[in-house]
Write an enzyme that holds these catalytic residues in place. Structure first.
Site, mmCIF file in Angstrom:
data_model
loop_
_atom_site.group_PDB
_atom_site.id
_atom_site.type_symbol
_atom_site.label_atom_id
_atom_site.label_comp_id
_atom_site.label_asym_id
_atom_site.label_seq_id
_atom_site.Cartn_x
_atom_site.Cartn_y
_atom_site.Cartn_z
ATOM 1 C CB SER A 78 -0.852 -0.020 1.281
ATOM 2 O OG SER A 78 -1.377 1.257 1.568
ATOM 3 C CE1 TYR A 114 -4.684 -1.876 5.015
ATOM 4 C CE2 TYR A 114 -3.257 -0.015 4.554
ATOM 5 C CZ TYR A 114 -4.066 -1.043 4.113
ATOM 6 O OH TYR A 114 -4.260 -1.226 2.766
HETATM 7 P P1 NAD Z 1 -11.590 -6.089 -0.035
HETATM 8 O O1 NAD Z 1 -12.227 -5.909 1.290
HETATM 9 O O2 NAD Z 1 -12.380 -5.883 -1.278
HETATM 10 O O3 NAD Z 1 -10.906 -7.518 -0.148
HETATM 11 C C1 NAD Z 1 -10.265 -8.132 0.932
HETATM 12 C C2 NAD Z 1 -10.268 -9.617 0.687
HETATM 13 O O4 NAD Z 1 -9.611 -10.250 1.795
HETATM 14 C C3 NAD Z 1 -11.665 -10.220 0.601
HETATM 15 O O5 NAD Z 1 -11.678 -11.260 -0.351
HETATM 16 C C4 NAD Z 1 -11.866 -10.782 1.994
HETATM 17 O O6 NAD Z 1 -12.822 -11.838 2.065
HETATM 18 C C5 NAD Z 1 -10.464 -11.272 2.292
HETATM 19 N N1 NAD Z 1 -10.217 -11.516 3.696
HETATM 20 C C6 NAD Z 1 -10.403 -10.685 4.753
HETATM 21 N N2 NAD Z 1 -10.075 -11.313 5.889
HETATM 22 C C7 NAD Z 1 -9.672 -12.570 5.545
HETATM 23 C C8 NAD Z 1 -9.222 -13.693 6.273
HETATM 24 N N3 NAD Z 1 -9.123 -13.682 7.612
HETATM 25 N N4 NAD Z 1 -8.921 -14.810 5.586
HETATM 26 C C9 NAD Z 1 -9.031 -14.864 4.241
HETATM 27 N N5 NAD Z 1 -9.446 -13.828 3.494
HETATM 28 C C10 NAD Z 1 -9.765 -12.695 4.148
HETATM 29 O O7 NAD Z 1 -10.342 -5.101 -0.010
HETATM 30 P P2 NAD Z 1 -9.264 -4.646 -1.109
HETATM 31 O O8 NAD Z 1 -9.273 -3.171 -1.098
HETATM 32 O O9 NAD Z 1 -9.434 -5.365 -2.375
HETATM 33 O O10 NAD Z 1 -7.941 -5.100 -0.367
HETATM 34 C C11 NAD Z 1 -7.068 -6.089 -0.860
HETATM 35 C C12 NAD Z 1 -5.654 -5.744 -0.453
HETATM 36 O O11 NAD Z 1 -5.285 -4.497 -1.042
HETATM 37 C C13 NAD Z 1 -5.455 -5.580 1.056
HETATM 38 O O12 NAD Z 1 -4.202 -6.144 1.430
HETATM 39 C C14 NAD Z 1 -5.422 -4.080 1.230
HETATM 40 O O13 NAD Z 1 -4.697 -3.688 2.361
HETATM 41 C C15 NAD Z 1 -4.724 -3.670 -0.050
HETATM 42 N N6 NAD Z 1 -4.870 -2.274 -0.428
HETATM 43 C C16 NAD Z 1 -6.116 -1.761 -0.686
HETATM 44 C C17 NAD Z 1 -6.204 -0.430 -1.046
HETATM 45 C C18 NAD Z 1 -7.516 0.208 -1.336
HETATM 46 O O14 NAD Z 1 -7.559 1.447 -1.438
HETATM 47 N N7 NAD Z 1 -8.595 -0.526 -1.504
HETATM 48 C C19 NAD Z 1 -5.069 0.357 -1.148
HETATM 49 C C20 NAD Z 1 -3.828 -0.213 -0.895
HETATM 50 C C21 NAD Z 1 -3.747 -1.537 -0.536
#
Ligand code: NAD
Length: 261
Positions: free
Chosen positions: A143, A156
């Protein structure tokens, strides 16, 4: 279809960025194992959709990324069916927003376990078969918070800085084995993870929803646009190409200029 006969396992891929990774890798011919939580019907629809759209095998693992033994079993099952995991994408992640002195202890533990430690367990389990094949790609979702901080996101930010360090370390360990290890560091991507933190940020900063979107989230992002899940997934696909074989140990920003400031 340069990933035909490859297998990709993407943690946290029932929604958001993870689902986009799985679909983009499948579009290049990889068999995929998706993982994560959600409604059984919705997950089955996504899994079957990948098979239908891309003519690959798609499997689902319900492994909880907080549980080391379930992570090891998920990797073992994938290897049993496909021989090896060629592409491991450590992506599962959650967020919680609160001042550090009010941060719930169980939330800290969950975020460190899911966003950081699960990448260790999955990598540890998948590496021996990658080494034996002499080819592998490990891609971790970091991130912008792997480089900079925001208030109220202590767990985080700590986990994402940790992912950047873990990425470097593993990259050095496997540098001569045909395996690259990188992280992608998106800025704000419009996914359920971002949408869900809006109410807490409204509370923590005493702001309206529009103020959180424009004055907190997109304030940090000079382009004033959310990154898309397809853009993030396209970078992961590129990291799997031969052209990217000398890129290793990096955390690549895709943040609309956020960390340039
Ligand atoms: P999201 O909530 O859409 O997806 C998260 C996924 O992780 C889902 O499939 C959820 O079911 C799964 N998950 C959560 N807890 C879990 C567990 N205990 N076991 C197995 N699966 C689990 O979120 P996203 O935004 O797609 O996030 C995905 C990654 O991207 C994360 O690591 C997040 O930190 C990172 N990220 C997101 C952003 C953003 O702005 N959305 C920015 C930078 C990084």
């Amino acid at each position: 279809m340069f990933l035909k006969d490859r297998t990709a396992l993407v943690t946290g891929s029932t929604s958001g960025i993870g689902l986009a990774y799985a679909r983009a890798l499948a579009a290049e011919g990889a068999n995929v194992v998706i993982n994560g939580f959600g409604e059984a019907d919705a997950i089955e629809k996504e899994r079957a959709g990948i098979e239908k759209d891309f003519k690959v095998k798609a499997r689902y693992s319900a492994a909880n990324m907080m549980k080391p033994e379930e992570i090891a079993a998920m990797v073992g099952e994938a290897e049993k069916e496909f021989g090896a995991i060629d592409i491991l994408v450590n992506n599962a992640g959650i967020q919680h927003v609160a001042p550090v002195d009010e941060f719930p202890i169980e939330k800290w533990d969950q975020i460190i376990a899911i966003n950081l430690t699960s990448a260790f367990h999955a990598t540890r389990a998948a590496l021996p078969k990658m080494k034996a094949k002499g080819w592998g790609r490990i891609i971790n979702t970091a991130s912008a918070h792997a480089f900079v901080a925001s208030p109220f996101k202590s767990a985080y930010v700590a986990a994402k800085h940790g992912i950047a360090g873990f990425t470097k370390t593993v990259a050095l360990e496997v540098a001569t084995k045909g395996i690259t290890v990188n992280a992608i560091a998106p800025g704000y991507v419009w996914t359920p993870l971002v949408e869900k933190q809006i109410p807490d940020t409204m509370k923590a900063r005493d702001l309206t929803k529009e103020q959180v979107i424009n004055d907190v989230l997109l304030l940090a992002q000079p382009t004033k646009e959310f990154v898309t899940v397809e853009q993030v997934a396209a970078l992961a696909v590129f990291l799997c190409t031969d052209a990217a074989k000398s890129i290793t140990g990096t955390t690549l920003p895709m943040d609309g200029g956020w960390t340039a400031a």
